[in-house]
Design a protein around this motif. Sequence first.
Motif: not given
Length: 92
Positions: A16-24, A30-33, A42-47
Amino acid sequence: MQAQMVTYPVILHPDNGEYNVEIPDINNDTWIRGTSAAQALILAKEVIGKTLAGLSELPPATPTNQLPVSDQDIQHLVTVDLSAFRLVEPAE
């Protein structure tokens, strides 16, 4: 300090216009949004940076052809300079 560059795959799952990001490969999946694909990356890079900066042994990166993705998912590689996330020890 010498840079330590690492690259890990992530999977962006549009929602719905946003993104759930999976870092396997980080902490057993790990999952972030993020509110946009750019913010999610950017959030994935920080995590990834914060999670791995203190580790002496890094988890192996899963080859992108082994990631389970659906048609609407987006695979991306995130490269992080871990030295940017490591604490700098003060000089005596």
